[in-house]
Enzyme design. Structure first.
Site, PDB file in Angstrom:
ATOM      1  N   HIS A 283       0.842  -1.199   0.000  1.00  0.00           N
ATOM      2  CA  HIS A 283       0.000   0.000   0.000  1.00  0.00           C
ATOM      3  C   HIS A 283       0.874   1.244   0.000  1.00  0.00           C
ATOM      4  CE1 HIS A 283       0.061   1.551   4.233  1.00  0.00           C
ATOM      5  NE2 HIS A 283       0.262   0.296   4.583  1.00  0.00           N
ATOM      6  N   ASP A 295       5.599   2.752   7.074  1.00  0.00           N
ATOM      7  CA  ASP A 295       4.242   2.268   6.823  1.00  0.00           C
ATOM      8  C   ASP A 295       3.521   3.164   5.829  1.00  0.00           C
ATOM      9  OD1 ASP A 295       1.800   1.002   7.019  1.00  0.00           O
ATOM     10  OD2 ASP A 295       1.279   1.866   8.966  1.00  0.00           O
ATOM     11  N   GLU A 332      -5.399   1.716   2.014  1.00  0.00           N
ATOM     12  CA  GLU A 332      -5.245   0.551   2.897  1.00  0.00           C
ATOM     13  C   GLU A 332      -5.508   0.954   4.331  1.00  0.00           C
ATOM     14  OE1 GLU A 332      -2.818  -2.208   5.572  1.00  0.00           O
ATOM     15  OE2 GLU A 332      -2.877  -0.034   5.367  1.00  0.00           O
ATOM     16  N   GLU A 333      -5.027   2.139   4.694  1.00  0.00           N
ATOM     17  CA  GLU A 333      -5.169   2.604   6.073  1.00  0.00           C
ATOM     18  C   GLU A 333      -6.618   2.875   6.443  1.00  0.00           C
ATOM     19  OE1 GLU A 333      -2.943   2.326   8.072  1.00  0.00           O
ATOM     20  OE2 GLU A 333      -0.973   2.705   7.207  1.00  0.00           O
ATOM     21  N   ASP A 361       4.305  -5.067   3.605  1.00  0.00           N
ATOM     22  CA  ASP A 361       3.763  -3.925   4.339  1.00  0.00           C
ATOM     23  C   ASP A 361       4.574  -3.742   5.614  1.00  0.00           C
ATOM     24  OD1 ASP A 361       2.259  -2.005   5.597  1.00  0.00           O
ATOM     25  OD2 ASP A 361       0.363  -3.101   5.504  1.00  0.00           O
ATOM     26  N   HIS A 461       2.097   4.809  12.875  1.00  0.00           N
ATOM     27  CA  HIS A 461       0.963   5.719  12.681  1.00  0.00           C
ATOM     28  C   HIS A 461       1.184   7.079  13.347  1.00  0.00           C
ATOM     29  CE1 HIS A 461      -2.453   2.751  11.397  1.00  0.00           C
ATOM     30  NE2 HIS A 461      -1.394   2.712  10.605  1.00  0.00           N
TER      31      HIS A 461
END
Length: 498
Positions: A283, A295, A332-333, A361, A461
């Site tokens: 992603h 990420d 994706e998130e 990922d 994140h």
């Protein structure tokens, strides 16, 4: 990598521009008996190409793509989230590089919806009045202005609380607000079960911690009744009160579905049989809180690196037995939206022709461990084995890591990344992952270094997921994993059957 299902914040509901797909395996010859069979032509070609790609591909070379993703984020508000200029710039960068390398490249556009909360609140009215710390479900159905008031009814608490019809006593939920504990099934499934039982609203309490649960119905189409989340302590207190007598509560929520446009990038080799396609994906979107370099700039950069080296080694892919398709997914998130949309656009024949999907990922976590998707369920954790062929993919990756003397561990197909829509269709899958917010074990720290008891990625994140967040050594290892798998499967799919 997206957060656990409860933390996703948007859902796909409409789309445009489908991209055709093609993916199968050629039968392989094999000798019988005790003698070691002679390698087939395809096996020799696979070994040669895999070796070459591993030699030519490197984390050092792939790092330049991470630098570009960081630059894009810096110029676009600090992130590359789906639906933003930063994400669009990232897709343009990937598209142009792959086109220059000689691939057939296309965008796949789709629209997703983000949930915006307009009102949220809940309170106990009797036997004694008090306010509840309530958070509206994403995409919740709205209450009338001023909310609704009704008695509370508590669903049974067991291993799957509020997931099945028999968790709701017959007729006792009609016209009431259901009190349900979080756990086991999805928020949408709990909301649907409460609705079917006759509830006019839902209060879902958390199963841990001191924060209210943030529920997500994933799509506006899943909204039937107003729903909000509360804390574990609040839920347990209400359940105790309900057991003693009537408890009347109020619930006031409203949300708005806001549309956004975004796109996947799909690039495939011009050579190789169209009915034997090797699929890989990562992603490309970040969360809004940061630039998303680990990420998942890391997986995205690894795919670009190997794709470019593959094109150079095979004259643009013209010397391949099997077609290779690289995909960079969006949103994706927000719930695996890009990959899910892609799989849903496939015909039954196209799905049948897909023989494997490799997902990468987060492959550069700063306190990472080398985690390989547990295709055979040998760890006996969580979701069980992947579709037939997944065990063989795991074996290939583990064998490569063993030869490099890299310690590795299994990781569950927990549904948190873009392999999810593929394995749901029975497509074998595999790949690597170096860890997110989970804690590194003592065994992993002893064998691979790093700090036990600390997150694999302390900046997961967050705004700290920058170039400084990458462990370049483990990133390099995983670029080699991608190169070896691509080189092998691009020429020979026989090992999927062994």
């Amino acid at each position: 990598m997206r957060a656990p299902r409860s933390r996703a914040t948007a859902a796909l509901v409409s789309a445009a521009v489908a991209v055709p797909v093609l993916f199968a395996a050629a039968p392989q010859a094999g000798a019988q008996g005790d003698h070691k069979p002679h390698p087939t032509t395809q096996e020799r070609q696979a070994k040669k190409l895999a070796k070459k790609l591993v030699e030519k591909s490197s984390g050092k070379s792939a790092y330049r793509h991470l630098e570009k993703f960081q630059e894009i984020a810096d110029k676009n508000g600090g992130n590359r989230a789906a639906g933003t200029k930063g994400h669009k710039a990232s897709t343009t960068y990937v598209h142009d590089r792959l086109k220059k390398a000689g691939y057939k490249v296309s965008y796949q556009d789709f629209t997703f919806y983000e949930s915006e909360t307009l009102r949220e609140g809940a309170a106990v009215l009797s036997p004694e009045a008090r306010k509840l710390n309530a958070v509206a479900f994403d995409f919740s159905k709205a209450t009338p202005e001023g909310g609704i008031q009704a008695p509370l009814a508590a669903a049974r608490v067991d291993d799957t609380p509020g997931c099945e019809a028999d968790d709701y006593a017959s007729d006792t939920f009609t016209g009431k607000i259901a009190l349900v504990k979080r756990g086991s099934c999805t928020f949408a499934e709990k909301e649907a079960a409460a609705t079917k039982a006759g509830a006019i609203g839902l209060l879902l309490y958390n199963h841990s911690g001191d924060k209210p649960v943030k529920g997500n119905l994933e799509t506006p189409d899943n909204a039937h009744i107003p729903a909000a989340g509360i804390t574990l302590a609040e839920g347990e207190a209400l359940a105790k009160q309900v057991a003693q007598g009537e408890v009347k509560v109020s619930l006031d929520v409203a949300t708005k579905a806001v549309p956004h446009k975004t796109r996947n990038v799909i690039a495939e080799t011009r050579g190789g049989r169209a009915d034997r396609v090797v699929g890989l994906g990562a992603h490309l979107d970040s969360v809004t809180e940061g630039p998303g370099i680990n990420d998942n700039g890391s997986g995205s950069a690894g795919l670009i690196e190997v794709a470019e080296k593959l094109a150079k080694a095979t004259n643009g892919g013209k010397k391949l037995n099997n077609k290779v398709r690289f995909s960079w997914w969006s949103a994706e998130e927000l719930g695996l939206l890009g990959s899910d949309h892609y799989v849903k656009t496939l015909t039954a024949k196209q799905k049948k022709n897909i023989k494997l999907y490799l997902n990468f990922d987060m492959i550069g976590s700063p306190n990472g461990a080398e985690l390989v998707y547990d295709g055979d369920n040998s760890d006996n954790v969580g979701s069980g084995p992947g579709p037939k062929g997944s065990a063989q993919i795991e074996k290939l990756i583990n064998g490569f890591l063993d030869k490099k003397k890299v310690p590795h561990w299994g990781t569950d197909f927990d549904g948190r990344s873009d392999y999810g829509p593929f394995i749901a269709e029975g497509i074998p899958a595999g790949g690597t992952f170096t860890g997110a917010e989970g804690l590194k074990t003592a065994d992993q720290a002893a064998k691979a270094g790093g700090k036990a008891g600390q997150p694999y990625d302390p900046n997961y994140h967050g705004k700290g997921d920058t170039l400084k967040n990458i462990d370049r050594k483990i990133f390099d290892v995983n670029v080699d994993v991608i190169a070896n798998a691509v080189g092998t499967y691009a020429q020979d799919l026989g090992s999927l059957k062994r």
